[in-house]
Design a protein around this motif. Structure first.
Motif, PDB file in Angstrom:
ATOM      1  N   THR A  53       0.835  -1.197   0.000  1.00  0.00           N
ATOM      2  CA  THR A  53       0.000   0.000   0.000  1.00  0.00           C
ATOM      3  C   THR A  53       0.870   1.248   0.000  1.00  0.00           C
ATOM      4  O   THR A  53       1.712   1.416   0.883  1.00  0.00           O
ATOM      5  N   PRO A  54       0.681   2.130  -0.976  1.00  0.00           N
ATOM      6  CA  PRO A  54       1.476   3.358  -0.995  1.00  0.00           C
ATOM      7  C   PRO A  54       1.020   4.319   0.094  1.00  0.00           C
ATOM      8  O   PRO A  54      -0.108   4.220   0.590  1.00  0.00           O
ATOM      9  N   ILE A  56      -0.511   7.554   1.817  1.00  0.00           N
ATOM     10  CA  ILE A  56      -1.569   8.493   1.453  1.00  0.00           C
ATOM     11  C   ILE A  56      -1.090   9.890   1.811  1.00  0.00           C
ATOM     12  O   ILE A  56      -0.627  10.121   2.932  1.00  0.00           O
ATOM     13  N   LYS A 157       5.501  13.444  -4.984  1.00  0.00           N
ATOM     14  CA  LYS A 157       5.357  11.991  -4.880  1.00  0.00           C
ATOM     15  C   LYS A 157       6.111  11.537  -3.637  1.00  0.00           C
ATOM     16  O   LYS A 157       7.108  12.143  -3.240  1.00  0.00           O
ATOM     17  N   ASN A 164       6.835   1.572  -2.055  1.00  0.00           N
ATOM     18  CA  ASN A 164       5.509   1.795  -2.637  1.00  0.00           C
ATOM     19  C   ASN A 164       5.330   3.300  -2.832  1.00  0.00           C
ATOM     20  O   ASN A 164       5.500   4.072  -1.895  1.00  0.00           O
ATOM     21  N   GLY A 166       3.293   6.762  -3.841  1.00  0.00           N
ATOM     22  CA  GLY A 166       1.986   7.391  -3.872  1.00  0.00           C
ATOM     23  C   GLY A 166       2.136   8.861  -4.210  1.00  0.00           C
ATOM     24  O   GLY A 166       3.120   9.458  -3.836  1.00  0.00           O
ATOM     25  N   PRO A 167       1.222   9.466  -4.882  1.00  0.00           N
ATOM     26  CA  PRO A 167       0.155   8.792  -5.634  1.00  0.00           C
ATOM     27  C   PRO A 167       0.725   7.879  -6.727  1.00  0.00           C
ATOM     28  O   PRO A 167       1.835   8.077  -7.195  1.00  0.00           O
ATOM     29  N   ILE A 168      -0.063   6.891  -7.097  1.00  0.00           N
ATOM     30  CA  ILE A 168       0.357   5.906  -8.088  1.00  0.00           C
ATOM     31  C   ILE A 168       0.424   6.570  -9.457  1.00  0.00           C
ATOM     32  O   ILE A 168      -0.433   7.380  -9.813  1.00  0.00           O
TER      33      ILE A 168
END
Length: 195
Positions: A53-54, A56, A157, A164, A166-168
């Motif tokens: 999970t990246p 948030i 980013k 991981n 984020g944002p993707i």
């Protein structure tokens, strides 16, 4: 030194646990943690295996100039003056984000990949990421006429301990603003002094 992303090499010191320190353990990978520190049974391990999970990103408390308003957007936030207009060139603003987990964050003034972006102040994995930015004259000293302004977007980013992002891709967390043209009041920076 920045530990590599992940925790694949965390167990290197576990054959000789007495030689393992918290620092040595964490240097093997950003996701490594020391369990039962200081005991005979201490082990270095991947503290969060399988994390996919990246982080948030969201707006965090910012101590910006009093003449700045903040408006949350679906992809980040926008900065305006107290009347909802453009910011003046030369104003020093604090931009940044808060992450849901420890992360390294980078920013750029144009879209680019994470590796080519600049680190926020420390470059360390933290929850709070911010930097003071002096707003440059968008006309670069060339008068464009009365009440001229230019748009400025900061692209952000972040990567967590497992890498991981984020944002993707292809998305970015964005901080938008428009800047009024104005006199150049920023002195030139000195990067190198030769003997």
């Amino acid at each position: 030194w920045q530990a590599p992303f992940g925790g694949d090499n965390c167990e290197v010191f576990n054959e000789d646990p007495e030689s393992c320190t918290k620092y040595r353990c964490q240097s093997l990978g950003a996701a490594c943690g020391l369990l039962d520190e200081g005991t005979i049974g201490q082990v270095c391990y991947d503290a969060n295996p399988g994390d996919s999970t990246p982080p948030i990103l969201e707006f965090g408390d910012r101590d910006s100039a009093e003449e700045v308003n903040l408006v949350i957007t679906p992809t980040g936030y926008n900065l305006t003056n107290i009347n909802g207009g453009c910011l003046d060139a030369g104003l020093l603003v604090n931009i940044g984000v808060t992450t849901s987990e420890l992360a390294q964050c980078k920013y750029a003034f144009e879209r680019m990949n994470y590796e080519n972006m600049s680190f926020f102040e420390s470059g360390y994995r933290t929850y709070e990421h911010d930097i003071l930015v002096p707003l440059e004259d968008p006309s670069h000293g060339q008068s464009q006429g009365i009440n001229w302004s230019g748009d400025l977007t900061v692209y952000i980013k972040c990567k967590d301990a497992h890498g991981n992002q984020g944002p993707i891709d292809p998305h970015f967390y964005t901080i938008g603003m428009c800047v009024n043209q104005g006199p150049d009041t920023t002195p030139p920076p000195i990067y190198l002094i030769l003997p």
